[in-house]
Every structure is written in structure tokens, then in C-alpha cells.
Design an enzyme around this catalytic site. Sequence first.
Site, PDB file in Angstrom:
ATOM      1  N   ASN A 279       0.836  -1.211   0.000  1.00 19.45           N
ATOM      2  CA  ASN A 279       0.000   0.000   0.000  1.00 19.45           C
ATOM      3  C   ASN A 279       0.868   1.258   0.000  1.00 19.45           C
ATOM      4  O   ASN A 279       1.782   1.386   0.825  1.00 19.45           O
ATOM      5  CB  ASN A 279      -0.909   0.012   1.232  1.00 19.45           C
ATOM      6  CG  ASN A 279      -1.975  -1.061   1.162  1.00 19.45           C
ATOM      7  OD1 ASN A 279      -1.696  -2.209   0.788  1.00 19.45           O
ATOM      8  ND2 ASN A 279      -3.199  -0.725   1.501  1.00 19.45           N
ATOM      9  N   GLU A 345      -2.619   0.447  -4.168  1.00 19.38           N
ATOM     10  CA  GLU A 345      -1.846  -0.706  -3.709  1.00 19.38           C
ATOM     11  C   GLU A 345      -1.331  -1.508  -4.890  1.00 19.38           C
ATOM     12  O   GLU A 345      -2.053  -1.731  -5.853  1.00 19.38           O
ATOM     13  CB  GLU A 345      -2.698  -1.605  -2.807  1.00 19.38           C
ATOM     14  CG  GLU A 345      -4.148  -1.236  -2.730  1.00 19.38           C
ATOM     15  CD  GLU A 345      -5.009  -2.279  -2.023  1.00 19.38           C
ATOM     16  OE1 GLU A 345      -4.636  -3.456  -1.935  1.00 19.38           O
ATOM     17  OE2 GLU A 345      -6.079  -1.893  -1.568  1.00 19.38           O
TER      18      GLU A 345
HETATM   19  P1  ADP Z   1      -1.646  -4.624   4.057  1.00 15.70           P
HETATM   20  O1  ADP Z   1      -3.119  -4.515   4.162  1.00 15.70           O
HETATM   21  O2  ADP Z   1      -0.934  -4.175   5.298  1.00 15.70           O
HETATM   22  O3  ADP Z   1      -1.130  -3.973   2.831  1.00 15.70           O
HETATM   23  P2  ADP Z   1      -1.247  -7.133   2.703  1.00 15.70           P
HETATM   24  O4  ADP Z   1      -1.823  -8.451   3.102  1.00 15.70           O
HETATM   25  O5  ADP Z   1      -1.761  -6.478   1.476  1.00 15.70           O
HETATM   26  O6  ADP Z   1      -1.350  -6.191   3.934  1.00 15.70           O
HETATM   27  O7  ADP Z   1       0.289  -7.384   2.576  1.00 15.70           O
HETATM   28  C1  ADP Z   1       1.104  -6.411   2.066  1.00 15.70           C
HETATM   29  C2  ADP Z   1       2.578  -6.579   2.382  1.00 15.70           C
HETATM   30  O8  ADP Z   1       3.037  -7.846   1.936  1.00 15.70           O
HETATM   31  C3  ADP Z   1       3.342  -5.559   1.581  1.00 15.70           C
HETATM   32  O9  ADP Z   1       3.436  -4.315   2.254  1.00 15.70           O
HETATM   33  C4  ADP Z   1       4.682  -6.217   1.423  1.00 15.70           C
HETATM   34  O10 ADP Z   1       5.517  -5.841   2.506  1.00 15.70           O
HETATM   35  C5  ADP Z   1       4.392  -7.723   1.517  1.00 15.70           C
HETATM   36  N1  ADP Z   1       4.494  -8.445   0.224  1.00 15.70           N
HETATM   37  C6  ADP Z   1       5.059  -9.681   0.091  1.00 15.70           C
HETATM   38  N2  ADP Z   1       5.022 -10.107  -1.182  1.00 15.70           N
HETATM   39  C7  ADP Z   1       4.447  -9.115  -1.910  1.00 15.70           C
HETATM   40  C8  ADP Z   1       4.152  -8.961  -3.306  1.00 15.70           C
HETATM   41  N3  ADP Z   1       4.461  -9.910  -4.193  1.00 15.70           N
HETATM   42  N4  ADP Z   1       3.545  -7.821  -3.699  1.00 15.70           N
HETATM   43  C9  ADP Z   1       3.230  -6.860  -2.802  1.00 15.70           C
HETATM   44  N5  ADP Z   1       3.483  -6.947  -1.482  1.00 15.70           N
HETATM   45  C10 ADP Z   1       4.096  -8.054  -1.020  1.00 15.70           C
HETATM   46  N1  RBF Z   2     -11.262  -4.561  -4.688  1.00 14.83           N
HETATM   47  C1  RBF Z   2     -12.556  -4.423  -5.035  1.00 14.83           C
HETATM   48  O1  RBF Z   2     -13.400  -4.186  -4.193  1.00 14.83           O
HETATM   49  N2  RBF Z   2     -12.959  -4.551  -6.345  1.00 14.83           N
HETATM   50  C2  RBF Z   2     -12.079  -4.828  -7.339  1.00 14.83           C
HETATM   51  O2  RBF Z   2     -12.493  -4.939  -8.484  1.00 14.83           O
HETATM   52  C3  RBF Z   2     -10.693  -5.018  -7.007  1.00 14.83           C
HETATM   53  N3  RBF Z   2      -9.778  -5.330  -7.947  1.00 14.83           N
HETATM   54  C4  RBF Z   2      -8.463  -5.516  -7.596  1.00 14.83           C
HETATM   55  C5  RBF Z   2      -7.534  -5.878  -8.559  1.00 14.83           C
HETATM   56  C6  RBF Z   2      -6.188  -6.086  -8.215  1.00 14.83           C
HETATM   57  C7  RBF Z   2      -5.225  -6.487  -9.266  1.00 14.83           C
HETATM   58  C8  RBF Z   2      -5.792  -5.929  -6.866  1.00 14.83           C
HETATM   59  C9  RBF Z   2      -4.362  -6.147  -6.475  1.00 14.83           C
HETATM   60  C10 RBF Z   2      -6.710  -5.570  -5.924  1.00 14.83           C
HETATM   61  C11 RBF Z   2      -8.056  -5.364  -6.252  1.00 14.83           C
HETATM   62  N4  RBF Z   2      -9.005  -4.990  -5.303  1.00 14.83           N
HETATM   63  C12 RBF Z   2     -10.326  -4.852  -5.653  1.00 14.83           C
HETATM   64  C13 RBF Z   2      -8.559  -4.588  -3.967  1.00 14.83           C
HETATM   65  C14 RBF Z   2      -8.578  -5.649  -2.932  1.00 14.83           C
HETATM   66  O3  RBF Z   2      -9.875  -5.731  -2.403  1.00 14.83           O
HETATM   67  C15 RBF Z   2      -7.558  -5.221  -1.881  1.00 14.83           C
HETATM   68  O4  RBF Z   2      -6.290  -5.376  -2.444  1.00 14.83           O
HETATM   69  C16 RBF Z   2      -7.640  -5.975  -0.621  1.00 14.83           C
HETATM   70  O5  RBF Z   2      -8.874  -5.771  -0.014  1.00 14.83           O
HETATM   71  C17 RBF Z   2      -6.527  -5.559   0.332  1.00 14.83           C
HETATM   72  O6  RBF Z   2      -6.616  -4.228   0.704  1.00 14.83           O
HETATM   73 MG    MG Z   3      -2.098  -4.286   0.944  1.00 13.09          MG
END
Ligand code: ADP
Ligand code: RBF
Ligand code: MG
Length: 401
Positions: A279, A345
Amino acid sequence: MNLKDNQPQTLLINLDLLFDFYSVLFSAYRTYFAKQSISINNLKHCIEGKSLDQGLTSLINEVSQGLDVQQTKDELFPLLDISLKCIKPTIAVYTLLKDLTKNGMVVKTFTNFEEYVIKYVQESQKDWFTYEIIQAQNSQSVKELVGSSVGDEIVFVNSSIGSCLTAKREEGIKSVYVPYSKKIIENLQQDEKTKELIETSGVKICETLEDIDWNQLGVQNTLKYPEASYFLQLDTKPKNNEYPIWTNVGKLEEPIELTSNIVHGFGRGGKKLGIPTANLDMTPEIEAKLVDLVSGVYYGWAEFLPTSTSSEEDDKEGLDYDRKLPMVMSIGFNPYFNNKYKTAEAHIMEKFRADFYDHNLKVKILGFIRTEADFTKFSHLIEAIHNDVQVAKDILSADTQ
Ligand code: ADP
Ligand code: RBF
Ligand code: MG
């Protein structure tokens, strides 16, 4: 292919259920109004069930009586254009329609959207979407819509409960009600009167298209769609994935570059979806760079930049600083989770041994895949993300910049 005895011959289905128009339009509207510091977060209901013009008029009346509909539409046009050009079929639709057609059914669709909206769909989906689209008027009966030569063997699938009840009562047609959003399902469950009407009418209610019991409707052999857990097994490609038809993406005129510290989000990405996302810190500066982008999914490159505290340990963890990494980005409000604020993100298409919170990530956004959607089912969100990842990988592998 022979039809089974008594098998319905025509499927008449609302186009809204095959392409999630209201999410697509709402993403464009949300971006447009946010630029004028107007939040329309809770106003999606203003456009639902309406044509583009009707919906926009109703939305404008709700936010500010002073705005001119035509002028707003003209100003909105670039955002609508990219959103509609990149429209994608809703999940499982492609396989379902193919399967029904293979089993001898004639699929017809109808819509009350304007001609030019339909043209966008026909143009962007021409590789696979060959089904008839009927322009519907509000009070038309089902038999009028499909043509009088068709007998009673119709399955009518609509996102309006009123039309389903009428078709069932007045014409005895097999009607299935599929709401286009999960919020409608929640409302319906609270409304005792409608619940009772549905129970006595024999109209079927299904959360999504693939939940329809086709055998019970006299239609044989339709595919069963996997549960969410199936998609959570990382590294397995979804069985029904539709990404080969997701070819309509939009390249940005100018790439957008951002550099940000990686901050904590809601902790859902990795744990809940199997897709971790780094993020970005939504500083005013980053927010300003993203203000013109329709809420949705983008592709591009990511690169780690050293911080003052970077160490050799980071290299050991696989964070080399001079490599372009393919990524997909979600920029928006995550309608499935109903976020109040915009997030940006990036999911990097590579495996890392450790988290990289607090590191500096530079992203270069090259293009747009689709608007963000409010899926009825969790497994659809996951499959859509898998499709995004595949689309982005394909495009980026050909990007030599
Ligand atoms: P958050 O809601 O805190 O962002 P996520 O479940 O989305 O939690 O996890 C995000 C974290 O995972 C990133 O901040 C990064 O440190 C780590 N991470 C590990 N592998 C990846 C990847 N392939 N792409 C993005 N983030 C990754
Ligand atoms: N969240 C949604 O609510 N609708 C979407 O169409 C959606 N598309 C996504 C596509 C990609 C490639 C990624 C990485 C995330 C997407 N998300 C979407 C966000 C997703 O809900 C979010 O990454 C997680 O909830 C973690 O914050
Ligand atoms: Mg995240």
C-alpha cells in the site's frame, strides 16, 4: 445438438448481469465528482437499474441541483470512454453462455441502456460476444421482447424482482431473479413482504448466475463454479478463467510515476485474498497525481529504491534495487469492502521471502485494465484479480521500454 424434452429453448437475460455496467459507470462518476470535492460514495443506488442518461440525471439531482446534465456528461466523457472501452464480462459469464449455447439454448440479451453504450460493448467484446442485444422499453412483456414466434419455453433472468414476478404471474415464464449487487440481496432479506411474494410466486432467487440450478429449469449439463477456497490455493490458475478475452485494455497517454513509502493497509490482501499488496502512502502529492485516474486496476512496473536505513540484509531478502518488477495496481475504494477512502496498492508479480513495509517503492503506471467492481461473491473478486494478473503479465512481457 438435440434439446432434451421440455428443455427451454431461449434464455432471455438482462445485459446488466453479463457486464457490470453500474460499477463501471460509478467508478467514472466517482472520479469525476471527487475532482470537484464532491463525494458520491453512498449514491450508487441513484444510477442502478437506469439507463446512462436517467441515472446521471438522478445522481446530479442528488448531489447538486445546480449542475447541468449535458455539460456534466460532456466533461465526463473521457472517463466514461476509457471505462466503457475496457468493460469486462462479469465472472463465469463467458463459460456459462458458451455452455448453454453448446447445449442447444438460444441466448438473447436485453437492456435499457442507450444505443451508444451498447456499441461500446459490441465493439470491445466482438471476439466472443455474438448474442443478440434487444433494446427494451420499460413496460414490455417477455414475449414481446423475444418475439411472438417463440413459445413458452423461455428462461427469463433479470436483475429486477418486479419484472420477474410479472413474467411469472402474467406469462407463466420460468423466472430467475439475480440481483446485480450484494447490497440488494441484503436489503431483500430484510423486506418481509417481498420475501413472501417471492416464496408464493415460484420465482427463483440466485445470488449469482452460476448458482442457478439449470437442471431444475430443464437445462442440462451446465458447469459448476469452484468455491472461494479453490482460488486461495496460490499458484493454481483458476479453472474458469476468462483472461484470454480480457484483451481490451487502455494505455495511458503518459505513464504516471510515483514514489512512496510502503505503509500498512487493512491486512486483507495476503491473508484474505492470497494476493498481498504493497500500500502506498496517500500523501496529498500522490493523491494529486492520481486524481484523473478512474478507480480501477492498472498495470506497470515497480522498482525498490534504497532508503537511508536500507542494509545488505535487504538484498539478501530479495529486494535488489535496480530491477524493474511487473506489477498490477488497484487504485480506488475497493467497493467489495466498501472503503471510505481511496487507496493505491501494488501487487508485484514475484515471490518475496519477507515483508517490505517502510521501504521505498517507485511505480510506473502504464495502462488501465478495468474499473473496480462490487462483486456479489468473494470468489469472483479473487478470480478477477487472477485475470488482471495474467493480463498484466502478458502485456508487460511485451513491453521493452
Ligand atoms: P496490508 O493490508 O498491510 O497492505 P497485505 O496483506 O496487502 O497487507 O500485505 C502487504 C505486504 O506484503 C506488503 O506491504 C509487502 O511488505 C508484503 N508483500 C510480500 N510479497 C508481496 C508482493 N508480491 N507484492 C506486494 N506486497 C508483497
Ligand atoms: N477490490 C474491489 O473491491 N474490487 C475490485 O475490483 C478489485 N480489484 C483488484 C484488482 C487487483 C489487481 C488488486 C491487487 C486488488 C483489487 N481490489 C479490488 C482490492 C482488494 O480488495 C484489496 O487489495 C484488498 O482488499 C486488500 O486491501
Ligand atoms: Mg495491501
